[in-house]
Design a protein around this motif. Structure first.
Motif, PDB file in Angstrom:
ATOM      1  N   VAL A  43       0.787  -1.199  -0.067  1.00  0.00           N
ATOM      2  CA  VAL A  43      -0.259   0.128  -0.080  1.00  0.00           C
ATOM      3  C   VAL A  43       0.982   1.330  -0.128  1.00  0.00           C
ATOM      4  O   VAL A  43       0.678   2.167  -0.677  1.00  0.00           O
ATOM      5  CB  VAL A  43      -0.816   0.050   1.153  1.00  0.00           C
ATOM      6  N   LEU A  44       1.871   1.251   0.745  1.00  0.00           N
ATOM      7  CA  LEU A  44       2.763   2.448   1.011  1.00  0.00           C
ATOM      8  C   LEU A  44       3.621   2.486  -0.399  1.00  0.00           C
ATOM      9  O   LEU A  44       3.654   3.806  -0.803  1.00  0.00           O
ATOM     10  CB  LEU A  44       3.826   2.234   1.964  1.00  0.00           C
ATOM     11  N   ASP A  45       3.895   1.665  -1.087  1.00  0.00           N
ATOM     12  CA  ASP A  45       4.658   1.732  -2.244  1.00  0.00           C
ATOM     13  C   ASP A  45       3.812   2.122  -3.302  1.00  0.00           C
ATOM     14  O   ASP A  45       4.214   3.047  -4.300  1.00  0.00           O
ATOM     15  CB  ASP A  45       5.265   0.347  -2.669  1.00  0.00           C
ATOM     16  N   ARG A  46       2.639   1.825  -3.437  1.00  0.00           N
ATOM     17  CA  ARG A  46       1.599   2.125  -4.422  1.00  0.00           C
ATOM     18  C   ARG A  46       1.107   3.447  -4.257  1.00  0.00           C
ATOM     19  O   ARG A  46       1.111   4.145  -5.359  1.00  0.00           O
ATOM     20  CB  ARG A  46       0.702   1.008  -4.742  1.00  0.00           C
ATOM     21  N   TRP A  47       0.604   3.686  -3.207  1.00  0.00           N
ATOM     22  CA  TRP A  47      -0.206   4.976  -3.001  1.00  0.00           C
ATOM     23  C   TRP A  47       0.303   6.073  -1.894  1.00  0.00           C
ATOM     24  O   TRP A  47      -0.279   7.073  -1.914  1.00  0.00           O
ATOM     25  CB  TRP A  47      -1.603   4.713  -2.644  1.00  0.00           C
ATOM     26  N   GLY A  48       1.537   5.413  -1.343  1.00  0.00           N
ATOM     27  CA  GLY A  48       1.851   6.600  -0.252  1.00  0.00           C
ATOM     28  C   GLY A  48       0.936   6.445   0.987  1.00  0.00           C
ATOM     29  O   GLY A  48       0.213   5.501   1.087  1.00  0.00           O
ATOM     30  N   ALA A  49       1.271   7.442   1.647  1.00  0.00           N
ATOM     31  CA  ALA A  49       0.654   7.505   3.209  1.00  0.00           C
ATOM     32  C   ALA A  49      -0.698   8.106   3.092  1.00  0.00           C
ATOM     33  O   ALA A  49      -1.076   8.870   2.290  1.00  0.00           O
ATOM     34  CB  ALA A  49       1.444   8.249   4.003  1.00  0.00           C
ATOM     35  N   PRO A  50      -1.738   7.145   3.751  1.00  0.00           N
ATOM     36  CA  PRO A  50      -3.029   7.458   3.575  1.00  0.00           C
ATOM     37  C   PRO A  50      -3.416   8.409   4.744  1.00  0.00           C
ATOM     38  O   PRO A  50      -2.670   8.778   5.561  1.00  0.00           O
ATOM     39  CB  PRO A  50      -3.972   5.988   3.925  1.00  0.00           C
TER      40      PRO A  50
END
Length: 173
Positions: A43-50
């Motif tokens: 998730v962090l690799d694909r979209w960054g911090a939520p």
């Protein structure tokens, strides 16, 4: 562990798992149950911090451990149930977001299949919740986990954007 083709036959979805994996929508895990640390890292690799992490309370302790292990950035952690108490509000906000044209997912084989399998059940008071374990267990084999996750995420986003009353949130760290 069965391959995607065998698993597709077992799950009754044919080659759909393979197509989703090719499109990057399905993350392959080496275990029967997803590894939360690997998922969070992806998730962090694909979209960054939520802005927030929202999850069902079923595996909350495991999620908290995984968030710490991958040094997940600080954000709100929203833990929701999917029974009539929490699920009814989430289903209502999800429906409102869709009808108000506020939910705009990218086209996805995974989400399309999950939403087509998803159902809700209602109680006598008119509350609706996702029907995963309802209907006498008949829905237990449904492949609608992505739909349940979408309902949680969209409802949380709707609350954040529209300042709808929400359950108390806890900060990570």
């Amino acid at each position: 562990m069965p391959g995607l083709a065998e698993r597709g036959l077992t799950d009754g979805v044919g080659p759909q798992n393979r197509h989703m994996a090719e499109r990057g929508e399905l993350i392959l895990a080496s275990h029967r149950v997803s590894d939360p640390q690997a998922l969070l890292a992806e998730v962090l690799d694909r979209w960054g911090a939520p802005v927030a992490v929202v999850a069902d309370r079923l595996r909350e302790a495991e999620l908290r451990d995984a968030l710490e292990a991958v040094r997940f950035p600080r954000c709100d952690l929203v833990i929701q149930g999917q029974g009539f108490k929490d699920g009814s509000d989430d289903v209502r906000l999800f429906r409102r977001a869709v009808l108000d044209d506020r939910a705009h997912p990218a086209w996805s084989l995974l989400l399309n299949a999950a939403m087509s399998a998803a159902r809700t059940v209602g109680d006598p008071a008119g509350n609706h919740k996702p029907a995963k374990k309802a209907l006498g267990g008949k829905r237990a084999a449904a492949r609608d986990d992505a739909a349940a996750a979408a309902i949680l995420a969209v409802a949380c986003g709707y609350r954040l954007c529209h300042q709808a009353p929400a359950r108390p949130r806890r900060r990570l760290r």
